[in-house]
Write an enzyme that holds these catalytic residues in place. Structure first.
Site, short mmCIF file in Angstrom:
data_model
loop_
_atom_site.label_atom_id
_atom_site.label_comp_id
_atom_site.label_asym_id
_atom_site.label_seq_id
_atom_site.Cartn_x
_atom_site.Cartn_y
_atom_site.Cartn_z
N TYR A 18 51.08 -14.86 11.09
CA TYR A 18 50.29 -13.90 11.86
C TYR A 18 48.81 -13.98 11.49
O TYR A 18 47.95 -14.17 12.34
CB TYR A 18 50.84 -12.50 11.62
CG TYR A 18 50.07 -11.43 12.33
CD1 TYR A 18 50.30 -11.15 13.67
CD2 TYR A 18 49.12 -10.68 11.66
CE1 TYR A 18 49.58 -10.17 14.32
CE2 TYR A 18 48.40 -9.69 12.30
CZ TYR A 18 48.63 -9.43 13.63
OH TYR A 18 47.92 -8.46 14.28
N ASP B 12 43.28 -6.44 14.63
CA ASP B 12 44.58 -6.56 13.96
C ASP B 12 45.17 -5.16 13.89
O ASP B 12 45.10 -4.48 12.87
CB ASP B 12 44.37 -7.13 12.55
CG ASP B 12 45.66 -7.21 11.77
OD1 ASP B 12 46.73 -7.10 12.38
OD2 ASP B 12 45.58 -7.35 10.53
N SER B 13 45.76 -4.74 15.01
CA SER B 13 46.18 -3.34 15.10
C SER B 13 47.68 -3.21 14.98
O SER B 13 48.42 -4.18 15.08
CB SER B 13 45.74 -2.76 16.45
OG SER B 13 46.52 -3.31 17.48
N1 SAM Z 1 47.87 -7.57 9.31
C1 SAM Z 1 49.17 -7.16 9.54
C2 SAM Z 1 50.16 -8.30 9.68
O1 SAM Z 1 50.16 -9.21 8.89
O2 SAM Z 1 50.96 -8.24 10.56
C3 SAM Z 1 49.59 -5.99 10.36
C4 SAM Z 1 48.78 -5.02 11.07
S1 SAM Z 1 47.66 -3.99 10.18
C5 SAM Z 1 48.49 -3.36 8.81
C6 SAM Z 1 47.39 -2.72 11.36
C7 SAM Z 1 46.40 -1.67 10.90
O3 SAM Z 1 45.72 -1.07 12.00
C8 SAM Z 1 47.04 -0.54 10.12
O4 SAM Z 1 46.63 -0.61 8.79
C9 SAM Z 1 46.55 0.72 10.84
O5 SAM Z 1 46.25 1.78 9.95
C10 SAM Z 1 45.31 0.20 11.55
N2 SAM Z 1 44.87 1.03 12.67
C11 SAM Z 1 45.64 1.68 13.58
N3 SAM Z 1 44.86 2.36 14.44
C12 SAM Z 1 43.57 2.14 14.10
C13 SAM Z 1 42.32 2.58 14.62
N4 SAM Z 1 42.25 3.39 15.68
N5 SAM Z 1 41.19 2.15 14.00
C14 SAM Z 1 41.25 1.33 12.94
N6 SAM Z 1 42.40 0.89 12.40
C15 SAM Z 1 43.56 1.29 12.97
#
Ligand code: SAM
Length: 302
Positions: free
Chosen positions: A78, A173-174
């Site tokens: 990913y 990356d959401s």
């Molecule tokens: N990078 C990862 C992977 O390897 O699959 C997965 C996704 S990452 C952990 C998604 C992030 O988006 C989460 O930490 C979440 O808190 C963040 N997120 C969700 N809504 C958001 C927003 N409105 N603004 C900024 N970050 C957000």
């Protein structure tokens, strides 16, 4: 419920003891499961439930609101694709913005590009950053790069305040569009991204699964065709621990120097690096834009 250890071969157990099952209305009627060795962390932030467990076959696993975000074993598929698909498609990326991605894995990948001078990240949930630093050091290593500035806040608000024409690339990356990430899939957000990019700048967003979410993808594509006057493309990769085993990306460019996403102009040389790429290469880059016929029909290409 009925125990999984029952000898009745017709017994159906909804929750198998000792296994994590990813049950969500986003993929009704199916749930991928991983065997749990040990739960390492459980917390509740202002935004979501955060859990880390040791799985028996995929290493440590990060779960937000019951949905797997990454596992140590397949996160490369990913992080490398969401980062290098956009950054290898433009000649000289200098300023990059990451929205979400609190685990730091995308930062780790952006930092491989020597042309990059500044990396901003806007993650809404500080707990994700802290938990990643504690339990996923090989992912959170991205934060150690000197070019990185972390902003804790809502990505939607952050982008609204960005001066026009600031970034060469934006990577979104959401998490899924249920919860804090909902607005990251809506039209005004894509409009802010287009404004924040230089002419010929690129965006790559997490764009769900062609097996599960075609209606969401069709909406995103329609919005992007309106907003991005350069190219608009859908690409995909395999990630065994994501629902349906795959995830897609929306790749768009703004009006300006033309971007041909299918033919990378800025290849990344992994052999000479101390930490070679595990997944991405130039052949996969081009192949990622080939779609199964049913998806090609629904999405089209431009
Ligand atoms: N990078 C990862 C992977 O390897 O699959 C997965 C996704 S990452 C952990 C998604 C992030 O988006 C989460 O930490 C979440 O808190 C963040 N997120 C969700 N809504 C958001 C927003 N409105 N603004 C900024 N970050 C957000």
């Amino acid at each position: 419920g009925v125990s999984a250890s029952t000898n009745d071969p017709n017994a159906i157990s909804s929750i198998i003891p000792g296994w994590f099952s990813e049950i969500s209305p986003m993929w009704p009627g199916e749930a991928h499961s991983l065997k749990v060795e040990k739960i390492l962390f459980e917390g509740k932030s202002e935004y979501q439930n955060v859990m880390v467990f040791q799985s028996s076959t995929y290493g440590k696993v990060l779960v937000l609101d019951g949905v797997i975000q990454l596992t140590e074993r397949d996160e490369c598929a990913y992080q490398e694709m969401i980062t290098h698909l956009p950054l290898c498609s433009i000649p000289n990326p200098k300023k990059v913005l990451v929205i979400g991605g609190g685990d730091g894995g995308v930062l780790r990948e952006v930092a491989r590009h020597n042309s990059v001078e500044k990396i901003d990240i806007c993650e809404i949930d500080k707990m994700v950053v802290d938990v990643s630093k504690q339990f996923f050091p090989d992912v959170a290593v991205g934060y150690e790069d000197k070019r990185v500035t972390l902003h804790i806040g809502d990505g939607v608000a952050f982008l609204k305040a960005v001066p026009q024409g600031t970034y060469d690339a934006v990577i979104v990356d959401s998490s899924d569009p249920i919860g804090p990430a909902q607005e990251l899939f809506e039209k005004p957000f894509f409009e802010s991204i287009a404004r924040a990019l230089i002419p010929g700048g690129v965006v790559c967003t997490q764009a769900e699964s062609i097996w599960l979410h075609m209606h969401i993808i069709e909406d995103i594509v329609a919005n992007c065709r309106h907003i991005f006057k350069g190219s608009v493309n859908y690409a995909w990769t395999t990630v065994p621990t994501y629902p349906s085993g795959m995830i897609g990306f929306m790749l768009c460019s703004t009006e300006g120097p033309s971007v041909d996403f299918k033919h990378p102009v800025n290849p990344i040389d992994s052999e000479i690096s101390a930490k070679p790429l595990k997944f991405y290469n130039s052949e996969l880059h081009t192949a990622a834009f080939c779609l199964p016929s049913f998806a090609k029909k629904a999405i089209g290409s431009k």
